[in-house]
Design a protein around this motif. Structure first.
Motif, PDB file in Angstrom:
ATOM      1  N   ILE A 253      26.507   0.147  12.741  1.00 46.49           N
ATOM      2  CA  ILE A 253      26.727   1.515  12.250  1.00 46.49           C
ATOM      3  C   ILE A 253      27.780   2.206  13.113  1.00 46.49           C
ATOM      4  N   LEU A 254      27.663   2.042  14.442  1.00 48.02           N
ATOM      5  CA  LEU A 254      28.640   2.638  15.345  1.00 48.02           C
ATOM      6  C   LEU A 254      30.039   2.106  15.051  1.00 48.02           C
ATOM      7  N   GLY A 255      30.122   0.813  14.696  1.00 48.02           N
ATOM      8  CA  GLY A 255      31.423   0.229  14.346  1.00 48.02           C
ATOM      9  C   GLY A 255      32.050   0.904  13.139  1.00 48.02           C
ATOM     10  N   THR A 256      31.202   1.298  12.177  1.00 46.42           N
ATOM     11  CA  THR A 256      31.707   2.025  11.000  1.00 46.42           C
ATOM     12  C   THR A 256      32.284   3.379  11.414  1.00 46.42           C
ATOM     13  N   VAL A 257      31.562   4.097  12.293  1.00 50.43           N
ATOM     14  CA  VAL A 257      32.049   5.395  12.777  1.00 50.43           C
ATOM     15  C   VAL A 257      33.359   5.213  13.536  1.00 50.43           C
ATOM     16  N   ILE A 323      35.356  15.027   4.487  1.00 53.32           N
ATOM     17  CA  ILE A 323      33.991  14.510   4.355  1.00 53.32           C
ATOM     18  C   ILE A 323      33.956  13.035   4.744  1.00 53.32           C
ATOM     19  N   PHE A 324      33.002  12.645   5.601  1.00 52.66           N
ATOM     20  CA  PHE A 324      32.963  11.243   6.023  1.00 52.66           C
ATOM     21  C   PHE A 324      31.553  10.682   6.216  1.00 52.66           C
ATOM     22  N   LEU A 325      30.548  11.553   6.355  1.00 55.12           N
ATOM     23  CA  LEU A 325      29.216  11.072   6.715  1.00 55.12           C
ATOM     24  C   LEU A 325      28.623  10.120   5.674  1.00 55.12           C
ATOM     25  N   ASN A 326      28.959  10.332   4.393  1.00 54.77           N
ATOM     26  CA  ASN A 326      28.382   9.456   3.357  1.00 54.77           C
ATOM     27  C   ASN A 326      28.838   8.007   3.519  1.00 54.77           C
ATOM     28  N   GLU A 327      30.017   7.797   4.138  1.00 54.46           N
ATOM     29  CA  GLU A 327      30.475   6.429   4.376  1.00 54.46           C
ATOM     30  C   GLU A 327      29.665   5.770   5.486  1.00 54.46           C
ATOM     31  N   VAL A 332      24.147   2.387   7.269  1.00 53.85           N
ATOM     32  CA  VAL A 332      22.710   2.475   7.552  1.00 53.85           C
ATOM     33  C   VAL A 332      21.926   1.694   6.498  1.00 53.85           C
ATOM     34  N   VAL A 333      22.272   1.895   5.237  1.00 55.08           N
ATOM     35  CA  VAL A 333      21.584   1.201   4.142  1.00 55.08           C
ATOM     36  C   VAL A 333      21.771  -0.311   4.265  1.00 55.08           C
ATOM     37  N   ASP A 334      22.993  -0.737   4.596  1.00 52.58           N
ATOM     38  CA  ASP A 334      23.263  -2.172   4.729  1.00 52.58           C
ATOM     39  C   ASP A 334      22.421  -2.814   5.833  1.00 52.58           C
ATOM     40  N   ASN A 335      22.174  -2.075   6.912  1.00 54.53           N
ATOM     41  CA  ASN A 335      21.483  -2.652   8.059  1.00 54.53           C
ATOM     42  C   ASN A 335      19.969  -2.485   8.018  1.00 54.53           C
ATOM     43  N   TYR A 336      19.483  -1.490   7.252  1.00 51.11           N
ATOM     44  CA  TYR A 336      18.045  -1.222   7.227  1.00 51.11           C
ATOM     45  C   TYR A 336      17.415  -1.403   5.848  1.00 51.11           C
ATOM     46  N   GLY A 337      18.226  -1.634   4.826  1.00 47.38           N
ATOM     47  CA  GLY A 337      17.710  -1.740   3.463  1.00 47.38           C
ATOM     48  C   GLY A 337      16.806  -2.937   3.238  1.00 47.38           C
ATOM     49  N   GLY A 338      16.935  -3.972   4.068  1.00 43.30           N
ATOM     50  CA  GLY A 338      16.083  -5.143   3.911  1.00 43.30           C
ATOM     51  C   GLY A 338      14.623  -4.822   4.160  1.00 43.30           C
ATOM     52  N   GLU A 342      13.583   1.276  -0.235  1.00 40.21           N
ATOM     53  CA  GLU A 342      13.789   2.569  -0.892  1.00 40.21           C
ATOM     54  C   GLU A 342      15.162   3.150  -0.533  1.00 40.21           C
ATOM     55  N   LEU A 343      15.730   2.732   0.591  1.00 35.95           N
ATOM     56  CA  LEU A 343      17.080   3.171   0.953  1.00 35.95           C
ATOM     57  C   LEU A 343      18.093   2.703  -0.082  1.00 35.95           C
ATOM     58  N   ILE A 344      17.873   1.509  -0.600  1.00 29.51           N
ATOM     59  CA  ILE A 344      18.804   0.956  -1.597  1.00 29.51           C
ATOM     60  C   ILE A 344      18.679   1.716  -2.915  1.00 29.51           C
ATOM     61  N   SER A 345      17.433   1.931  -3.360  1.00 25.37           N
ATOM     62  CA  SER A 345      17.241   2.614  -4.650  1.00 25.37           C
ATOM     63  C   SER A 345      17.673   4.075  -4.598  1.00 25.37           C
ATOM     64  N   LYS A 346      17.613   4.685  -3.414  1.00 19.08           N
ATOM     65  CA  LYS A 346      17.976   6.099  -3.285  1.00 19.08           C
ATOM     66  C   LYS A 346      19.346   6.303  -2.638  1.00 19.08           C
ATOM     67  N   ASN A 347      20.113   5.245  -2.547  1.00 16.76           N
ATOM     68  CA  ASN A 347      21.399   5.283  -1.840  1.00 16.76           C
ATOM     69  C   ASN A 347      22.314   6.400  -2.345  1.00 16.76           C
TER      70      ASN A 347
END
Length: 881
Positions: A253-257, A323-327, A332-338, A342-347
């Motif tokens: 996630i930090l790498g994305t930021v 705006i950048f936070l949504n990226e 977060v979803v990629d790393n914790y969705g497994g 519900e993170l995936i369905s509510k992405n």
């Protein structure tokens, strides 16, 4: 040591304890249920408190979880240290009166040394100094070197939180630098822990006492086990890093930021702080929004807003534009969705909420900047350089303007903030928040008789099948005390062995009705569940006396129940219709169902159009007329999901769930009561649609006889309108349009007449002019002239007098209109219309302002017009040089 990924660590832990006969539960929501002592879940055991206290029966005596947690007490340290984070996951295994120290100590050692393969010579253990039992178990049931076990005092190895269950604990620690040699004493151990060489990563709490909060303890008959191991903490150990931001999932996630900002991690310590803050806070707000929390100015919504805005603020620090936070959310979803599907369905929903809030924050920053610059101007004018703590806090609290940003901007101007006064305001706010939550027990519920129903008391609910049944009174009391009886005229609560009364739950209100026998008649005015999940009948005794052990006939108000059923089934059908008409992103966020109407809150990012509402309403009515059977069946949660049942999947369900199917149209998990077929609903009518929060809409609707009554009222209104307008129904629109045109024409004529009248008064107005220090001044009061006409008249007077200032006032429709105008030349004499109008308007209870040559205002106190005219002369006199 072998590298183990964070997600693999979580799975390894949960599987290990499943092998020890533990029931694996998914993480509970971050929103506490029936626990007013917490704003957000902050520990693995927090959602399980009712099982520890015996107020609720656990689904199994052994449970293991990985619990999502939020802690914001050290938010100022997030990003600055290697360990502070607002979101974390707590691995835990729990025993509710089942196994104890003899089992958990060897299991813990087995998991650490065999599953994780952590070298034994890098491990230390601490125990409570008086806990000989724990020492003996460590010694006999594991192969730890007993020289690596240290006894510490109460502050380190005794878990206690006010009054309630408590006990000693044993903690397991990891040596980051064994090259310095083995630690040989408790004093040296404490010193090396303080130096961050030795870190604690697993705490095993032996809940064996009931404490009174004053140092007195009674041994529990059935002691419990409560363990907690921070997933991020153990991940740093297994991955050989010294910072929670460097474990694999968080680092991604930090790498994305870093990529979004163009700032490389590790090159600039100051920018690293911002990178870590954004990483942590976006993770937190993603999880919070997924669990249904909305940004707001109070409670947990305020925590969410604060974290989100803090992350956005540090994006600006790193130079990110727009705006950048949504990226970051996607990472977060990629790393914790497994783990948290519900993170995936509510992405998309999460991203939309965060985007809306970030846009709002950008607007806030701009408005807050204007206020701050005004404060700076005031400081410079008074030759001061310290902004008051009260003003800094107002910027922070009212306008959402970050303290750090205020501080940074002031530093650029050579100024500072009175930090002590700011902290005082902040502490006052925290104290107000604590006071608002009130005092609660260990369980987090209000300490009241209704919450003291013993755990062994169970009530069988038979309200799906029957509306009346004979039941036995097992427990009763009043708001003040538990009692053996209630007498005529008294209000209180009653618990029975069985009941047809539905307790308020899932948005459906509780039943009303009666409990009767030869000895008493009782009115049940509400039915709810207490913090322990017990069904409570709230009652008033109308006749006789009721005692514990008495039997009586419990009968619900069946007519009221049928109306509730109509509305509840219609709510399910409305949910499906919204998804069909508006889109699959629609999800239930809340509902309320009573006998008169239904309310349904759902995720959607704009108002539902009239056309869409009509389609939804028509679709529901069409399905009502299809007369679908409404079937309820029990099945496993997985079977329900396979069937496509909709549910609030952040809620906890037992081994079996109740599924409600309306024909082949709607299928949902639901514990409420419903009609037998959709035709019983009769008619469905939407009466209102509105927004309740960012990304949240609300529909209110009625059914059955309430809908018929509503339509009859509309019909009567229409008939009365036709009678008044003397036309039939088909011509009513044409008649209203005709009358509107006629009124418009009349208003035009009236305004033209008023203009002629005011024009005729021009000479009188000019002749009233006074000379004030060489400046011609006209102050005049008129009657019934609106703002536009007054401004036009002022313009004409100014042109005619050639040089001077004009102030006109007019009483119109119970209010005051004011205008001030001046010629250019008198501005050099000190005239400023904005200053004149500001002071004059105050006299008539209004406000306003404007330019030096023109200003206008309004007021609400026409009785003060004479005083306002005097004030006008007075102000002009003070301005003229």
């Amino acid at each position: 040591m072998k590298f183990i990924g964070t997600n693999d660590l979580r799975e390894s832990y949960l599987k290990f304890f499943e092998s020890k006969d533990h029931l694996r539960l998914k993480s509970f929501s971050l929103v506490p249920k029936n626990d007013k002592s917490l704003l957000l879940i902050n520990a693995g055991m927090a959602p399980l408190k009712p099982y520890f206290t015996g107020l609720q029966e656990p689904p199994r005596k052994r449970i293991t979880t990985c619990q999502k947690c939020i802690r914001t007490g050290d938010i100022e340290n997030v990003g600055k240290t290697s360990r502070h984070g607002t979101f974390f996951e707590m691995l835990g295994n729990f025993s509710f009166g089942d196994y104890f120290k003899e089992e958990i100590i060897p299991w813990a050692w087995e998991f650490i040394t065999k599953e994780l393969e952590i070298p034994k010579d890098r491990l230390y253990v601490t125990i409570y100094l008086e806990d000989d039992e724990a020492f003996e178990i460590w010694k006999k049931s594991t192969d730890i070197d007993t020289n690596r076990i240290f006894r510490l005092g109460k502050e380190d190895n005794f878990w206690e939180h006010g009054a309630g269950p408590c006990g000693p604990c044993t903690e397991i620690h990891f040596d980051k630098d064994p090259s310095k040699g083995a630690v040989t004493s408790a004093e040296e151990f404490v010193r090396e822990s303080d130096n961050d060489r030795i870190i604690e990563f697993w705490n095993l709490v032996f809940t064996q006492f009931d404490g009174d909060g004053k140092g007195n303890y009674e041994r529990l008959q059935n002691p419990n086990i409560d363990t907690g191991m921070g997933l991020e903490r153990i991940a740093t150990i297994m991955q050989g890093v010294d910072n929670i931001f460097e474990i694999d999932t968080v680092k991604n996630i930090l790498g994305t930021v870093s990529k979004l900002s163009g700032v490389n991690y590790g090159e600039d310590p100051a920018k690293d702080i911002s990178l870590r803050i954004i990483t942590d806070h976006v993770k937190s707000v993603t999880m919070m929004i997924c669990d249904g929390i909305q940004p707001s100015n109070e409670g947990r919504g305020y925590v969410l807003r604060r974290l989100l805005r803090r992350a956005a603020r540090h994006g600006r620090v790193l130079g990110i534009k727009g705006i950048f936070l949504n990226e970051v959310v996607q990472s977060v979803v990629d790393n914790y969705g497994g783990e948290y599907d519900e993170l995936i369905s509510k992405n998309d929903y999460i991203k939309k909420i965060i985007t809306l809030e970030e846009e709002r924050f950008n607007e806030t920053i701009d408005s807050g900047m204007g206020i701050l610059l005004g404060y700076i101007d005031e400081l410079q004018a008074s030759k001061e350089n310290v902004l008051s703590g009260e003003k800094a806090f107002k910027l922070y609290d009212t306008y959402g303007f970050p303290y750090e940003l205020t501080e940074e901007i002031l530093e650029e101007k050579g100024m500072s903030i009175d930090r002590e006064a700011f902290d005082k305001e902040m502490n006052s706010q925290r104290e107000r928040a604590r006071s608002a939550r009130g005092e609660f027990t260990y369980m987090g519920g209000e300490d009241s008789p209704v919450n003291s129903v013993p755990g062994e008391i169970e009530t069988e609910f038979i309200g799906y099948e029957k509306s009346q049944i004979e039941g036995e009174i097992l427990f009763l009391g009043t708001d003040e005390e538990v009692r053996e009886s209630l007498v005529e005229g008294e209000k209180g609560f009653i618990v029975t062995d069985k009941t047809p009364f539905y307790a308020e739950m899932g948005g459906q209100v509780g039943d009303k009705g009666t409990i009767t026998s030869d000895n008493f008649k009782i009115f049940v005015y509400d039915t709810k569940k207490n913090v322990g999940g017990k069904i409570i009948h709230y009652v008033k005794v109308q006749e006789g006396e009721v005692k514990v052990g008495d039997k009586g006939i419990l009968e619900i108000d069946i007519k009221r129940r049928k109306s509730i059923c109509k509305n509840h089934t219609a709510t399910h059908m409305l949910h499906e219709a919204l998804r069909e008409v508006i889109g699959e992103h629609v999800n239930q966020s809340g509902s309320y169902v009573d006998s008169e109407r239904l309310r349904f809150d759902f995720t959607h990012f704009q108002g539902v159009t009239p056309e869409e509402l009509r389609k939804v309403e028509d679709l529901v009515n069409e399905k009502i007329m299809d007369v679908f059977n409404v079937d309820t069946n029990e099945m496993t949660l997985e079977e329900a999901k396979t069937k496509g049942a909709m549910a609030l999947f952040d809620d906890k369900y037992g081994d079996l769930v109740r599924v409600v199917e309306v024909g082949d149209y709607s299928i949902e998990l639901c514990g409420g009561t419903h009609v037998c077929n959709s035709g019983e609903i009769g008619l469905f009518k939407i009466v209102n649609e509105s927004g309740v929060a960012a990304g949240m809409r609300r529909i209110e609707a009625i059914t059955g006889f309430e809908a018929i009554k509503y339509m009859e009222e509309k019909e009567n209104t229409l008939k009365n309108a036709c009678s008044t307008l003397k036309c039939n129904e088909k011509d009513i629109i044409k008649r209203i349009q005709g009358q509107a045109s006629e009124i418009k024409e009349k208003e035009k004529e009236i305004n033209e007449l008023k203009a002629k009248l005011t024009s005729g008064a021009e000479d009188d107005i000019i002749n009233s002019a006074k000379d004030i220090n060489g400046v011609k001044v006209v102050v005049y009061d008129l009657e019934d002239v609106d703002g536009n006409a007054l401004r036009d008249l002022g313009d004409k007077i100014r042109n005619k007098i050639g040089s001077g200032v004009v102030v006109l006032l007019s009483k119109a429709s119970g209010k005051v209109n004011l205008v001030a105008m001046s010629t250019k030349d008198v501005i050099n004499n000190g005239i400023h219309c904005g200053k004149i109008i500001k002071e004059v308007a105050t006299v008539v209870g209004g406000g306003g302002g404007g330019r030096p040559d023109m200003a206008q205002a309004g007021g609400k106190s026409p009785e003060n017009i004479d005083k306002a005219m005097e004030k006008a002369y007075e102000v002009i006199q003070s301005l003229v040089k």
